[in-house]
Scaffold this active site. Structure first.
Site, PDB file in Angstrom:
ATOM      1  N   GLU A  85     -21.153  -3.329  31.415  1.00 36.02           N
ATOM      2  CA  GLU A  85     -20.774  -4.645  31.201  1.00 36.02           C
ATOM      3  C   GLU A  85     -20.103  -5.118  29.873  1.00 36.02           C
ATOM      4  O   GLU A  85     -20.508  -5.046  29.141  1.00 36.02           O
ATOM      5  CB  GLU A  85     -22.257  -5.538  31.193  1.00 36.02           C
ATOM      6  CG  GLU A  85     -23.278  -5.251  32.343  1.00 36.02           C
ATOM      7  CD  GLU A  85     -22.977  -5.970  33.729  1.00 36.02           C
ATOM      8  OE1 GLU A  85     -22.371  -6.932  33.511  1.00 36.02           O
ATOM      9  OE2 GLU A  85     -23.301  -5.140  34.429  1.00 36.02           O
ATOM     10  N   CYS A 100     -18.757 -13.211  27.050  1.00 29.63           N
ATOM     11  CA  CYS A 100     -17.924 -12.521  27.658  1.00 29.63           C
ATOM     12  C   CYS A 100     -17.165 -13.145  29.018  1.00 29.63           C
ATOM     13  O   CYS A 100     -16.129 -12.747  29.220  1.00 29.63           O
ATOM     14  CB  CYS A 100     -18.801 -11.221  28.479  1.00 29.63           C
ATOM     15  SG  CYS A 100     -20.075 -11.829  29.421  1.00 29.63           S
TER      16      CYS A 100
HETATM   17  P1  NAD Z   1     -20.193  -3.569  20.646  1.00 29.32           P
HETATM   18  O1  NAD Z   1     -19.336  -2.634  21.743  1.00 29.32           O
HETATM   19  O2  NAD Z   1     -19.793  -3.528  19.349  1.00 29.32           O
HETATM   20  O3  NAD Z   1     -21.909  -3.447  20.652  1.00 29.32           O
HETATM   21  C1  NAD Z   1     -22.650  -3.346  21.729  1.00 29.32           C
HETATM   22  C2  NAD Z   1     -23.678  -2.358  21.654  1.00 29.32           C
HETATM   23  O4  NAD Z   1     -23.074  -1.196  21.715  1.00 29.32           O
HETATM   24  C3  NAD Z   1     -24.522  -2.356  20.199  1.00 29.32           C
HETATM   25  O5  NAD Z   1     -25.807  -2.230  20.676  1.00 29.32           O
HETATM   26  C4  NAD Z   1     -23.658  -0.912  19.676  1.00 29.32           C
HETATM   27  O6  NAD Z   1     -24.726  -0.503  18.428  1.00 29.32           O
HETATM   28  C5  NAD Z   1     -23.530  -0.213  20.853  1.00 29.32           C
HETATM   29  N1  NAD Z   1     -22.647   0.739  20.340  1.00 29.32           N
HETATM   30  C6  NAD Z   1     -21.666   0.718  19.606  1.00 29.32           C
HETATM   31  N2  NAD Z   1     -20.699   1.940  19.667  1.00 29.32           N
HETATM   32  C7  NAD Z   1     -21.577   2.603  20.601  1.00 29.32           C
HETATM   33  C8  NAD Z   1     -21.195   3.929  21.068  1.00 29.32           C
HETATM   34  N3  NAD Z   1     -20.218   4.914  20.446  1.00 29.32           N
HETATM   35  N4  NAD Z   1     -22.265   4.498  22.176  1.00 29.32           N
HETATM   36  C9  NAD Z   1     -22.930   3.679  22.268  1.00 29.32           C
HETATM   37  N5  NAD Z   1     -23.278   2.541  22.070  1.00 29.32           N
HETATM   38  C10 NAD Z   1     -22.770   2.181  21.090  1.00 29.32           C
HETATM   39  O7  NAD Z   1     -20.202  -5.220  21.042  1.00 29.32           O
HETATM   40  P2  NAD Z   1     -21.034  -6.378  20.361  1.00 29.32           P
HETATM   41  O8  NAD Z   1     -19.840  -6.891  19.342  1.00 29.32           O
HETATM   42  O9  NAD Z   1     -22.269  -6.241  20.175  1.00 29.32           O
HETATM   43  O10 NAD Z   1     -20.889  -7.398  21.830  1.00 29.32           O
HETATM   44  C11 NAD Z   1     -19.814  -8.071  22.047  1.00 29.32           C
HETATM   45  C12 NAD Z   1     -18.893  -7.466  23.300  1.00 29.32           C
HETATM   46  O11 NAD Z   1     -19.804  -7.517  24.448  1.00 29.32           O
HETATM   47  C13 NAD Z   1     -17.953  -8.315  24.058  1.00 29.32           C
HETATM   48  O12 NAD Z   1     -16.797  -7.337  24.058  1.00 29.32           O
HETATM   49  C14 NAD Z   1     -18.266  -9.053  24.860  1.00 29.32           C
HETATM   50  O13 NAD Z   1     -17.319  -9.410  26.015  1.00 29.32           O
HETATM   51  C15 NAD Z   1     -19.432  -8.204  25.526  1.00 29.32           C
HETATM   52  N6  NAD Z   1     -20.522  -8.484  26.454  1.00 29.32           N
HETATM   53  C16 NAD Z   1     -20.456  -8.317  27.998  1.00 29.32           C
HETATM   54  C17 NAD Z   1     -20.958  -9.093  28.545  1.00 29.32           C
HETATM   55  C18 NAD Z   1     -21.101  -8.821  30.173  1.00 29.32           C
HETATM   56  O14 NAD Z   1     -22.306  -8.956  30.848  1.00 29.32           O
HETATM   57  N7  NAD Z   1     -20.055  -8.211  30.594  1.00 29.32           N
HETATM   58  C19 NAD Z   1     -22.247  -9.808  28.117  1.00 29.32           C
HETATM   59  C20 NAD Z   1     -22.416  -9.614  26.852  1.00 29.32           C
HETATM   60  C21 NAD Z   1     -21.438  -9.341  25.768  1.00 29.32           C
END
Ligand code: NAD
Length: 478
Positions: free
Chosen positions: A248, A282
């Site tokens: 997502e 998002c």
């Molecule tokens: P992020 O990608 O920085 O982090 C999200 C999660 O992924 C965190 O727990 C982080 O530690 C983990 N992560 C980071 N690098 C990783 C890797 N290499 N391997 C595995 N896990 C890893 O995102 P964020 O800043 O926490 O959240 C914002 C983003 O989330 C935005 O892009 C937003 O659009 C998206 N989002 C999407 C939805 C949806 O339903 N589509 C909902 C909420 C947020």
């Protein structure tokens, strides 16, 4: 100072001081807690215990699994004010939205519990005499859930509830920015005596823990909500073990305003959507396409209304309309994107400057005369920034909206049903709102296309993401 623990097999695990990093309150920049940086041994243990207890959990009648979800939901309601305060403190969310998140989470657990008696397999006709073809719906096994910070409490439930009701076990990794609410979730899980190992929480950075969560041989599904970049990394890691993925990811939601639209309603919905969680959602409107016939009037009203939005510290002010961005890094990134848009030719109509005060605040910002090839129109911008582009006709509006690598949500404002239905057919997105904006419903299906993700969540289709089909061919005697 709150010390956040990991939660594995019913134990709260703490470490020595060097294994923690700071959690900041984004409204005040103060350190409010310490979160584990990520311990690979704990993660390994969490996956192993989740694996060992999974078949016993799946053997429970679904209705009994559902009872646990309902108990968790009730405890959440009992501790609502504490959870709301925590979400406001660590995420900078305003009171009303934090409250909505907490109660929606409880309702979501109840909703998923109700699937206990409803999800079902199939019996299909065979081509052979005296044969029965039975299609069973079974759990995948161990699942992992990787969470962002923007709806941290709800997203625990969005991953855990469908996983648990269908007989899977789960290991959750919260965001290091917002781990305190997950600790309360763990306490509640412990209080309701969910069988040990069924739900485990391991904190830490994604770069440290993420690959094991995606490519462990004992993990059957990794579900990540986060950025496109994290999604790509998880997909790459998951390919090593052919682990199922559910991603997502980001969005760049267009709002199309047709000339027959109710302009006041469109302005109100678009502003509400863009300032929710300070633009860090998002599926909130990230770009506006407005018919050039009504553009001047629309922009005048939009700017007048958006200037009424005040930001303030939601920890002190229960009536705050908008809180801060999540971090200094995020504040800098939004500011740089706005500056680049202006240097590429956009006209700044309001906002656009980091205020000189503590906290990572950013004002509502409107940019006119944008073009579709600008970064501000193409790249996800997690902040209250609205770029505006005008169009000549419906076909051009659809073309511009679809001209994006993202495909999560979209909206259109019109009173013409033909236009609305034509737009639904032509828009290349997982979700379209007509005359309204986010949020989605728990019985719907929240799923992006293109770079916005793979698979989805909510409703019966969301439940399917946690199930596999096992077919049995039963030959009986004549
Ligand atoms: P992020 O990608 O920085 O982090 C999200 C999660 O992924 C965190 O727990 C982080 O530690 C983990 N992560 C980071 N690098 C990783 C890797 N290499 N391997 C595995 N896990 C890893 O995102 P964020 O800043 O926490 O959240 C914002 C983003 O989330 C935005 O892009 C937003 O659009 C998206 N989002 C999407 C939805 C949806 O339903 N589509 C909902 C909420 C947020």
């Amino acid at each position: 100072m709150k010390i956040v623990s990991d939660y594995v097999f019913g134990k709260f695990i703490e470490y020595d001081e060097s294994q923690y990093e700071d959690v900041l309150n984004p409204s005040t920049e103060e350190v409010i807690a310490k979160v584990p940086k990520g311990n690979l041994e704990t993660l390994e243990e969490a996956i192993n215990v989740a694996y060992n207890v999974q078949s016993a959990w799946e053997e429970l009648p679904p209705i009994e699994r559902g009872m646990y979800l309902k108990k968790i939901a009730n405890k959440i309601r009992n501790r609502a004010s504490e959870i709301i305060d925590t979400i406001i403190k660590e995420g900078g969310k305003i009171y009303d939205l934090a409250k909505t998140e907490v109660y929606f989470t409880a309702d979501y657990l109840d909703y998923m519990a109700e699937w206990a008696r409803r999800y079902e397999g199939e019996i299909v006709n065979s081509d052979r005499p005296n044969e029965h073809i039975l299609m069973y719906k079974k759990a995948l096994g161990v699942t992992t859930g990787i969470l962002p910070w923007n709806f941290p409490f709800f997203l625990i439930a969005r991953k855990a509830a469908p996983a648990l009701i269908t007989g899977n076990t789960i290991v959750i990794k919260p965001s290091v920015e917002t781990p305190m609410n997950a600790q309360i979730f763990a306490e509640i899980v412990d209080e309701v005596k969910l069988p040990k190992g069924v739900l485990n929480i391991v904190n830490g950075s994604g770069s440290k823990l993420g690959s094991v969560m995606a490519n462990h041989e004992k993990v059957s599904l990794v579900s990540l909500t986060g950025s496109e970049t994290a999604g790509q990394k998880v997909m790459l890691e998951a390919s090593k073990t052919l682990t199922n993925i559910n991603l997502e990811l980001g969005g760049k939601a267009p709002a199309i305003v047709m000339k027959d639209a109710n302009i006041n309603e469109a302005v109100k919905n678009i502003i509400d959507s863009r300032i929710i969680n300070t633009g860090q959602v998002c599926n909130c409107v990230e770009r506006i396409y407005v018919d050039e016939v009504i553009k001047e009037n629309f922009v005048d009203i939009l700017v007048k209304e958006i200037k009424k939005i005040q930001y303030s510290n939601p920890c002190d002010d229960k009536k705050s309309m908008m809180g801060p961005l999540i971090s200094k890094r995020s504040q800098k990134s939004v500011q740089e994107k706005v500056e680049r848009a202006i240097s590429e030719g956009a006209t700044l109509l309001c906002g656009g400057e980091i205020p000189n005060k503590k906290g990572y605040f950013y004002p509502p910002t409107v940019l006119d005369n944008c073009r579709n090839d600008m970064e501000i129109v193409q790249e996800e911008t997690f902040g209250p920034v609205l770029p505006i582009i005008s169009f000549n006709n419906f076909e051009e509006a659809i073309y511009l909206a679809n001209d994006s690598k993202y495909g999560l949500t979209s909206s259109i404002y019109t009173n013409d049903l033909n236009i609305a239905l034509k737009a639904i057919r032509k828009l290349d997105f997982g979700e379209t709102y007509i005359n309204r904006e986010n949020f989605e419903a728990m019985q719907g299906f929240h799923a992006g296309v293109k770079h916005s993700g793979i698979g989805g969540a909510d409703g019966k289709h969301g439940l399917d993401e946690y199930l596999r089909t096992h077919v049995a061919y039963v030959q009986i005697k004549n």
